[in-house]
Design an enzyme around this catalytic site. Structure first.
Site, PDB file in Angstrom:
ATOM      1  N   TYR A 144       0.778  -1.275  -0.106  1.00  0.00           N
ATOM      2  CA  TYR A 144       0.060   0.014  -0.032  1.00  0.00           C
ATOM      3  C   TYR A 144       0.835   1.307  -0.038  1.00  0.00           C
ATOM      4  CZ  TYR A 144      -3.498   3.659   1.844  1.00  0.00           C
ATOM      5  OH  TYR A 144      -4.261   4.533   1.669  1.00  0.00           O
ATOM      6  N   ASP A 239       9.193   3.264  -0.233  1.00  0.00           N
ATOM      7  CA  ASP A 239       8.240   3.852   0.495  1.00  0.00           C
ATOM      8  C   ASP A 239       8.389   3.275   2.075  1.00  0.00           C
ATOM      9  OD1 ASP A 239       5.865   4.758   1.860  1.00  0.00           O
ATOM     10  OD2 ASP A 239       4.532   3.671   0.494  1.00  0.00           O
ATOM     11  N   LYS A 267       4.116   9.200   8.970  1.00  0.00           N
ATOM     12  CA  LYS A 267       4.067   8.488  10.186  1.00  0.00           C
ATOM     13  C   LYS A 267       4.994   9.021  11.334  1.00  0.00           C
ATOM     14  CE  LYS A 267       1.154   4.855   8.383  1.00  0.00           C
ATOM     15  NZ  LYS A 267       1.079   4.210   7.153  1.00  0.00           N
TER      16      LYS A 267
HETATM   17  C1  LIG Z   1       0.339   4.723   5.696  1.00  0.00           C
HETATM   18  C2  LIG Z   1       1.023   4.451   4.481  1.00  0.00           C
HETATM   19  C3  LIG Z   1       0.932   5.375   3.192  1.00  0.00           C
HETATM   20  C4  LIG Z   1      -0.104   6.318   3.224  1.00  0.00           C
HETATM   21  O1  LIG Z   1       0.327   7.350   4.230  1.00  0.00           O
HETATM   22  P1  LIG Z   1      -1.022   8.331   4.821  1.00  0.00           P
HETATM   23  O2  LIG Z   1      -0.337   9.392   5.562  1.00  0.00           O
HETATM   24  O3  LIG Z   1      -1.992   7.607   5.430  1.00  0.00           O
HETATM   25  O4  LIG Z   1      -1.385   9.048   3.677  1.00  0.00           O
HETATM   26  C5  LIG Z   1       1.992   5.056   2.364  1.00  0.00           C
HETATM   27  N1  LIG Z   1       2.706   4.095   2.238  1.00  0.00           N
HETATM   28  C6  LIG Z   1       2.816   3.203   3.506  1.00  0.00           C
HETATM   29  C7  LIG Z   1       3.764   2.150   3.273  1.00  0.00           C
HETATM   30  C8  LIG Z   1       2.228   3.397   4.409  1.00  0.00           C
HETATM   31  O5  LIG Z   1       2.433   2.620   5.542  1.00  0.00           O
END
Ligand SMILES: *Cc1c(COP(=O)(O)O)cnc(C)c1O
Length: 427
Positions: A144, A239, A267
């Site tokens: 994701y 990511d 995060k």
């Molecule tokens: C949470 C997450 C996202 C998206 O971040 P948001 O702040 O929720 O838009 C993208 N990539 C990874 C790997 C994530 O865990």
């Protein structure tokens, strides 16, 4: 299981907010329950609207690596608030934040601050496309990367099929520019580059997957992504929105000793406020306006309150924290494994640092086709039995649980006992 106050709030919420929630997984549908509404949090605990206490393994889905309402983060926010909420003009705080982030992540020579992980990955891919003047991006099934149109593509039977959209509202034409491969499949990646290497702008990957449950990369997988991108003139993007400053201070890239072309953070780096980062090699980031042709902007980008929280968070990422995270997480892993053994459950635990998943399948889980074999019904029963005992575990089989620096050994041991009981009850 939810209390009467939460039920009443959920009723009201569902009338004015789709599904009653501002982000789908919060609705507890994947576990067949209804959500607890949270009134406040402190350290390792969440407190529901009716005052009940939960030991929290969601940690706001990742940011709360040192626990909730850390006094130093709260103090930094309070200080910043007094100086103004938003200026739409550059600040010293942003410069300091960028200097701290680039020092922490050698792959990031230049960066931009944005407000969510979704924005970070979306912008990173736009820059990668602008830089390479190519359109095709490669992602891995089950990973994701936020909810940008061309990233909500997950399906794709077998290797190197054209993407089909995973969400209504995503045009086929967008999805077609995203190629999806199985995670951890080095041969499929090589074959794709062999046949279409010249079309590929970027490969984006969760260097440890959190978003189909915790899945580590097989040896050589991340290395091959970087090497193939380099060979074919594509951009490698880690990511690390979830793994950044979670599996190690410098993310999975520090753990693995790797330097991707670009990195996305979110995060943890925002200390719990809406703040995320994308960055990478200087020549790539110099494609951005106002010095280059790729446009990206944001009214609240680099917001002083958010950046102050991020700076305070970075300050707290010391060796003692990561030692504690490792010890507490290893304790939880051992305890869950013992509970699986003693109950004879068909389950396994996979962990990387303080990210961990209890999968209801024998394992190992290496990719999405393994993950989807899990007994999600049993996970739902196990989750409900945990919640009943005051244990707030992610309400989906396909999410990682997070341990924080605030979890004590007593917290962990209580969770292990609850997990064993829940394993028996869910059988
Ligand atoms: C949470 C997450 C996202 C998206 O971040 P948001 O702040 O929720 O838009 C993208 N990539 C990874 C790997 C994530 O865990």
């Amino acid at each position: 299981m939810s209390d009467s106050k939460s039920s009443a709030l959920f009723e009201r919420a569902q009338r004015v907010v789709p599904g009653g929630v501002n982000s789908p997984v919060r609705a507890f549908r994947a576990v067949g329950g209804s959500p607890v509404f949270i009134a406040k949090a402190s350290g390792a605990y969440l407190f529901g609207e009716s005052g009940e206490r939960f030991t929290d393994y969601v940690g706001s889905w990742g940011p709360m690596v040192f626990g909730h309402t850390h006094p130093k983060v709260v103090a930094a926010i309070e200080k910043a608030v007094k100086n103004g909420l938003s200026f739409g003009a550059p600040t010293a705080l942003e410069v300091e934040f960028a200097e701290r982030v680039t020092a922490l992540y050698p792959s990031i020579e230049m960066m931009r601050a944005v407000s969510s992980g979704t924005e970070a990955t979306m912008a990173a891919l736009r820059v990668a496309r602008g830089f390479t003047k190519r359109d095709v991006i490669v992602k891995f099934e089950g990973c994701y990367h936020g909810h940008a149109d061309f990233l909500l593509v997950q399906a794709g039977s077998g290797a190197a099929t054209f993407g089909t959209p995973d969400s209504a509202g995503v045009p086929e034409a967008f999805a077609r520019l995203t190629t999806v491969l199985p995670y951890n499949d080095i041969d499929a990646l090589r074959a794709l580059f062999e046949s279409r290497g010249k079309e590929i702008a970027a490969v984006i990957v969760e260097p440890v997957v959190g978003n189909m449950g915790c899945i580590a990369p097989v040896p050589g997988f991340l290395e091959e992504i970087i090497a193939l991108c380099k060979k074919h003139g594509a951009v490698s993007i880690f990511d690390e929105v979830m793994t950044g400053s979670r599996v190690a201070r410098g993310g999975m890239q520090a753990r693995a000793g790797l330097v991707p072309d670009m990195t996305c953070l979110g995060k943890v780096i925002g200390g719990g406020l809406p703040l995320a980062v994308y960055g990478g090699r200087r020549e790539i980031m110099q494609q951005l306006a106002p010095i280059g042709p790729v446009y990206q902007a944001g009214t609240l980008s680099g917001n002083p309150i958010a950046v102050s929280a991020g700076l305070a968070a970075i300050e707290l990422l010391d060796d003692a924290l990561y030692e504690r995270l490792e010890a507490a997480s290893a304790r939880l892993e051992r305890g869950l494994n013992d509970a699986i053994k003693s109950t004879g459950a068909s389950a396994c635990v996979q962990r990387c640092g303080s990210m961990l998943t209890l999968f209801f399948a024998p394992g190992p889980i290496r990719n999405w086709s393994d993950a989807k074999q899990c007994d999600t019904k049993r996970f739902g029963r196990w989750h409900a039995a945990m919640l009943q005992q005051g244990e707030y575990w992610p309400p989906s089989q396909f999410e990682a649980a997070f341990v924080s620096g605030a979890h004590t050994d007593e917290d962990i041991d209580r969770t292990i006992r609850a997990a064993e009981k829940a394993l028996r009850e869910s059988a």
